[in-house]
Design a protein around this motif. Structure first.
Motif, PDB file in Angstrom:
ATOM      1  N   TRP A   1       0.828  -1.205   0.000  1.00  0.00           N
ATOM      2  CA  TRP A   1       0.000   0.000   0.000  1.00  0.00           C
ATOM      3  C   TRP A   1       0.860   1.251   0.000  1.00  0.00           C
ATOM      4  CZ3 TRP A   1      -5.195   0.300   3.035  1.00  0.00           C
ATOM      5  CH2 TRP A   1      -6.016  -0.763   2.652  1.00  0.00           C
ATOM      6  N   MET A   2       1.793   1.292   0.973  1.00  0.00           N
ATOM      7  CA  MET A   2       2.642   2.469   1.092  1.00  0.00           C
ATOM      8  C   MET A   2       3.885   2.114   1.888  1.00  0.00           C
ATOM      9  SD  MET A   2       0.193   4.582   3.633  1.00  0.00           S
ATOM     10  CE  MET A   2      -0.195   4.028   5.280  1.00  0.00           C
TER      11      MET A   2
ATOM     12  N   MET B   1      -1.700  -2.438 -13.548  1.00  0.00           N
ATOM     13  CA  MET B   1      -1.889  -3.793 -14.076  1.00  0.00           C
ATOM     14  C   MET B   1      -3.262  -4.325 -13.694  1.00  0.00           C
ATOM     15  SD  MET B   1       1.868  -5.470 -13.335  1.00  0.00           S
ATOM     16  CE  MET B   1       1.292  -7.078 -13.911  1.00  0.00           C
ATOM     17  N   TYR B   2      -3.706  -4.005 -12.498  1.00  0.00           N
ATOM     18  CA  TYR B   2      -5.017  -4.442 -12.005  1.00  0.00           C
ATOM     19  C   TYR B   2      -6.141  -3.824 -12.836  1.00  0.00           C
ATOM     20  CZ  TYR B   2      -8.903  -4.698  -8.614  1.00  0.00           C
ATOM     21  OH  TYR B   2     -10.110  -4.917  -7.991  1.00  0.00           O
ATOM     22  N   ILE B   3      -6.018  -2.551 -13.159  1.00  0.00           N
ATOM     23  CA  ILE B   3      -7.027  -1.865 -13.961  1.00  0.00           C
ATOM     24  C   ILE B   3      -7.095  -2.464 -15.367  1.00  0.00           C
ATOM     25  CG2 ILE B   3      -7.575   0.349 -15.057  1.00  0.00           C
ATOM     26  CD1 ILE B   3      -6.388   1.669 -12.483  1.00  0.00           C
TER      27      ILE B   3
ATOM     28  N   HIS C   1      -5.658  -6.444  -3.281  1.00  0.00           N
ATOM     29  CA  HIS C   1      -5.705  -7.450  -4.339  1.00  0.00           C
ATOM     30  C   HIS C   1      -4.926  -7.033  -5.577  1.00  0.00           C
ATOM     31  CE1 HIS C   1      -8.230 -10.335  -2.397  1.00  0.00           C
ATOM     32  NE2 HIS C   1      -9.137  -9.423  -2.112  1.00  0.00           N
ATOM     33  N   PHE C   2      -4.085  -6.030  -5.442  1.00  0.00           N
ATOM     34  CA  PHE C   2      -3.204  -5.697  -6.565  1.00  0.00           C
ATOM     35  C   PHE C   2      -1.842  -5.287  -6.016  1.00  0.00           C
ATOM     36  CE2 PHE C   2      -6.426  -2.482  -5.774  1.00  0.00           C
ATOM     37  CZ  PHE C   2      -5.727  -1.303  -5.548  1.00  0.00           C
TER      38      PHE C   2
ATOM     39  N   VAL D   1      -6.193   3.430   0.699  1.00  0.00           N
ATOM     40  CA  VAL D   1      -5.513   4.716   0.477  1.00  0.00           C
ATOM     41  C   VAL D   1      -5.782   5.254  -0.923  1.00  0.00           C
ATOM     42  CG1 VAL D   1      -3.743   4.263   2.192  1.00  0.00           C
ATOM     43  CG2 VAL D   1      -3.365   3.553  -0.173  1.00  0.00           C
ATOM     44  N   ALA D   2      -6.723   4.650  -1.632  1.00  0.00           N
ATOM     45  CA  ALA D   2      -7.263   5.151  -2.908  1.00  0.00           C
ATOM     46  C   ALA D   2      -6.284   5.091  -4.068  1.00  0.00           C
ATOM     47  CB  ALA D   2      -7.796   6.574  -2.746  1.00  0.00           C
ATOM     48  N   SER D   3      -5.392   4.105  -4.089  1.00  0.00           N
ATOM     49  CA  SER D   3      -4.494   3.959  -5.236  1.00  0.00           C
ATOM     50  C   SER D   3      -5.258   3.588  -6.504  1.00  0.00           C
ATOM     51  CB  SER D   3      -3.420   2.908  -4.941  1.00  0.00           C
ATOM     52  OG  SER D   3      -2.489   3.397  -3.992  1.00  0.00           O
ATOM     53  N   PHE D   4      -6.343   2.823  -6.354  1.00  0.00           N
ATOM     54  CA  PHE D   4      -7.171   2.468  -7.509  1.00  0.00           C
ATOM     55  C   PHE D   4      -7.691   3.737  -8.187  1.00  0.00           C
ATOM     56  CE2 PHE D   4     -11.425   1.213  -9.208  1.00  0.00           C
ATOM     57  CZ  PHE D   4     -10.993   0.335 -10.183  1.00  0.00           C
ATOM     58  N   GLY D   5      -8.267   4.637  -7.396  1.00  0.00           N
ATOM     59  CA  GLY D   5      -8.771   5.885  -7.949  1.00  0.00           C
ATOM     60  C   GLY D   5      -7.682   6.776  -8.494  1.00  0.00           C
ATOM     61  N   ALA D   6      -6.506   6.751  -7.856  1.00  0.00           N
ATOM     62  CA  ALA D   6      -5.396   7.592  -8.296  1.00  0.00           C
ATOM     63  C   ALA D   6      -4.922   7.210  -9.689  1.00  0.00           C
ATOM     64  CB  ALA D   6      -4.245   7.482  -7.298  1.00  0.00           C
TER      65      ALA D   6
END
Length: 218
Positions: free
Chosen positions: A47-48, A70-72, A63-64, A102-107
């Motif tokens: 995560w960080m 790569m997950y997206i 899960h990524f 921590v919103a990496s998906f959205g980032a």
């Protein structure tokens, strides 16, 4: 550094001028969100990472671990979108990310011209969305419950829930009804389910399964 005095606790606090976007996607000042224990708790999930006076976000998640980009692309591939691009030629523009961490998906969605609204509760990990807001990612503190979320109907093309541990069938499917209100017609709910919890299927629409992901079209 900026000097601030907290009268309530009679402490002197030092904060940094926030890192500007797009650098803030990958790093923020530790002084602004001093939850360093969180970095140690989630170190195995990438995560960080605490590095000197900064917190670094490698782009990992529950899960990524190998990166949100790569997950997206994997999600887009499972949905048969051309060139593995989740934007799908402008058809996917807004996403609701439930249990965002921590919103990496959205980032990482922003580079694909997709705006994600990240939602997370104030749970044992404390206020996770502080990291998202410090990074410059739209987010708010909240949960899916018995009250409507503060969005108009048909606000999103896709709802995403990666191990958010929500029982979608509780309370007579009220959570699914809320998603049905929020999602535009013929759009998607993508959720990760462990192999021993496949009972959490969906009450409406056609469900297709790819690896451990379940997609529902409303």
């Amino acid at each position: 550094k900026i000097l601030m005095t907290c009268k309530l606790y009679k402490k002197v606090l030092f904060v940094q001028v926030p890192v500007k976007w797009p650098r803030s996607r990958d790093e923020v000042w530790k002084a602004n969100i001093p939850h360093t224990h969180f970095a140690h708790e989630k170190s195995d999930q990438n995560w960080m990472v605490e590095k000197g006076e900064k917190i670094i976000f490698p782009g990992g998640g529950t899960h990524f671990h190998y990166g949100a980009d790569m997950y997206i692309a994997l999600l887009a591939n499972m949905l048969n979108f051309s060139n593995n691009i989740l934007n799908n030629e402008g058809r996917i523009r807004t996403i609701l990310d439930v249990g965002c961490g921590v919103a990496s998906f959205g980032a990482y969605l922003l580079s694909s011209d997709i705006m994600a609204m990240s939602v997370a509760p104030n749970d044992v990990h404390q206020n996770q969305i502080q990291f998202a807001l410090e990074r410059g990612i739209p987010a708010y503190l909240g949960v899916l419950g018995t009250k409507r979320l503060p969005y108009p109907s048909r606000s999103f093309e896709l709802a995403h829930c990666s191990r958010c541990r929500i029982d979608w069938l509780q309370w007579d499917d009220i959570l699914l009804l809320e998603l049905d209100r929020l999602l535009r017609h013929q759009k998607y709910l993508a959720t990760f389910q462990s192999q021993n919890k496949t009972r959490c299927c969906f009450a409406k629409g056609k469900v297709s399964v790819a690896t451990n992901f379940m997609f529902n079209t409303f």
